[in-house]
Design a protein around this motif. Structure first.
Motif, PDB file in Angstrom:
ATOM      1  N   ILE A  82       0.407  -1.372  -0.637  1.00 20.72           N
ATOM      2  CA  ILE A  82       0.149  -0.263   0.192  1.00 20.72           C
ATOM      3  C   ILE A  82       1.026   1.104  -0.002  1.00 20.72           C
ATOM      4  N   LEU A  86       0.238   1.823  -4.295  1.00 24.27           N
ATOM      5  CA  LEU A  86      -1.057   3.053  -3.962  1.00 24.27           C
ATOM      6  C   LEU A  86      -0.463   3.959  -3.528  1.00 24.27           C
ATOM      7  N   SER A 110      -0.965  -0.022 -13.229  1.00 16.67           N
ATOM      8  CA  SER A 110      -2.146  -1.072 -11.386  1.00 16.67           C
ATOM      9  C   SER A 110      -1.883  -2.454 -12.276  1.00 16.67           C
ATOM     10  N   ALA A 114      -6.297  -6.713 -10.827  1.00 13.81           N
ATOM     11  CA  ALA A 114      -6.869  -6.378 -10.393  1.00 13.81           C
ATOM     12  C   ALA A 114      -8.429  -6.699 -11.142  1.00 13.81           C
ATOM     13  N   LEU A 126      -5.317  -6.294  -4.665  1.00 17.84           N
ATOM     14  CA  LEU A 126      -6.053  -4.970  -3.911  1.00 17.84           C
ATOM     15  C   LEU A 126      -5.433  -3.431  -4.256  1.00 17.84           C
ATOM     16  N   VAL A 127      -4.116  -3.327  -3.982  1.00 23.19           N
ATOM     17  CA  VAL A 127      -3.288  -2.417  -4.352  1.00 23.19           C
ATOM     18  C   VAL A 127      -4.027  -2.404  -5.984  1.00 23.19           C
ATOM     19  N   ASN A 128      -3.659  -2.967  -6.638  1.00 22.00           N
ATOM     20  CA  ASN A 128      -4.002  -2.613  -8.531  1.00 22.00           C
ATOM     21  C   ASN A 128      -5.560  -1.979  -8.417  1.00 22.00           C
ATOM     22  N   GLY A 129      -6.282  -2.670  -8.033  1.00 15.62           N
ATOM     23  CA  GLY A 129      -7.859  -2.582  -8.144  1.00 15.62           C
ATOM     24  C   GLY A 129      -8.053  -0.941  -6.918  1.00 15.62           C
ATOM     25  N   ALA A 130      -7.450  -0.881  -6.182  1.00 19.51           N
ATOM     26  CA  ALA A 130      -7.860   0.495  -5.726  1.00 19.51           C
ATOM     27  C   ALA A 130      -6.455   1.909  -7.208  1.00 19.51           C
ATOM     28  N   ILE A 131      -6.082   1.210  -7.279  1.00 16.15           N
ATOM     29  CA  ILE A 131      -5.781   1.840  -8.089  1.00 16.15           C
ATOM     30  C   ILE A 131      -6.783   2.573  -9.705  1.00 16.15           C
ATOM     31  N   SER A 133     -10.005   2.331  -9.285  1.00 15.23           N
ATOM     32  CA  SER A 133     -10.966   2.982  -8.389  1.00 15.23           C
ATOM     33  C   SER A 133     -10.764   4.350  -7.994  1.00 15.23           C
ATOM     34  N   PHE A 134      -9.443   4.968  -7.758  1.00 12.05           N
ATOM     35  CA  PHE A 134      -9.099   6.155  -7.282  1.00 12.05           C
ATOM     36  C   PHE A 134      -8.739   7.013  -8.836  1.00 12.05           C
TER      37      PHE A 134
END
Length: 199
Positions: A82, A86, A110, A114, A126-131, A133-134
């Motif tokens: 993270i 991220l 990403s 994801a 986790l981090v790829n999906g968050a990127i 979405s961001f």
């Protein structure tokens, strides 16, 4: 165009630099390059951008995350992913946007996990999906002043080869770099570009 490539010494980063050779590319790395940066240190990112000056685009091809079975994955390893891939890339966006000319772009990285999770890849998912979405949410607020996108690489043949893996399902770094070129030159924003669409 003046384009900053962060992670320019990595497997993907080198190919992105080569793919954008018809532009003025500023190579940034952790230990070598035209400039150096620690993406987990916001002061380091700010100092780097202040030295580089105004640019037309930023490409982030950097960030680390561990690949490990969830039973063995520690909380510290998740935090490290993270903090690096991220939050490091979010810091690149937050600080870098003030150094990009109007109408320019930032491209983050990403990854395919994801959309297509696999065993051992929970930290990366986790981090790829968050990127992703961001990028989608943030782009809604940027209007025409700045474009924000992500590129979602698949497993890179060169990396797979270094790890002793079968490379038949991988995509070369040079082919992966084509998606980054598209992200820099397109008028689209809020997208996560799958590299298979640009081979």
């Amino acid at each position: 165009m003046k384009i900053v490539v962060i992670g320019a010494n990595g497997t993907i980063g080198k190919s992105v630099v080569a793919e954008l050779k018809d532009h003025e590319v500023v190579k940034v790395g952790h230990s070598k390059g035209d400039y150096r940066v620690d993406i987990e240190d916001r002061a380091s990112i700010k100092a780097m951008f202040e030295k580089v000056g105004q640019v037309d685009a930023v490409v982030s091809a950097t960030g680390n995350a561990v690949f490990a079975p969830v039973e063995e994955l520690t909380f510290d390893q998740i935090k490290a992913a993270i903090n690096s891939k991220l939050l490091g890339q979010i810091s690149i966006f937050q600080i870098g946007r003030d150094h990009i000319r109007e109408g320019g772009s930032i491209t983050l990285t990403s990854g395919v996990l994801a959309q297509h999770p696999m065993r051992g890849g929970s930290a990366l998912s986790l981090v790829n999906g968050a990127i992703d979405s961001f990028v989608k949410a943030t782009a809604l607020e940027l209007s025409h002043k700045l474009r924000l996108n992500a590129v979602s690489p698949h497993f890179v043949k060169e990396t797979m080869d270094m790890m002793g893996m079968d490379t038949s399902s991988g995509i070369s770094a040079s082919d992966t770099a084509k998606a980054y070129r598209h992200a820099v030159l397109t008028n689209e924003t809020g997208q996560s570009f799958d590299v298979v669409d640009y081979i």
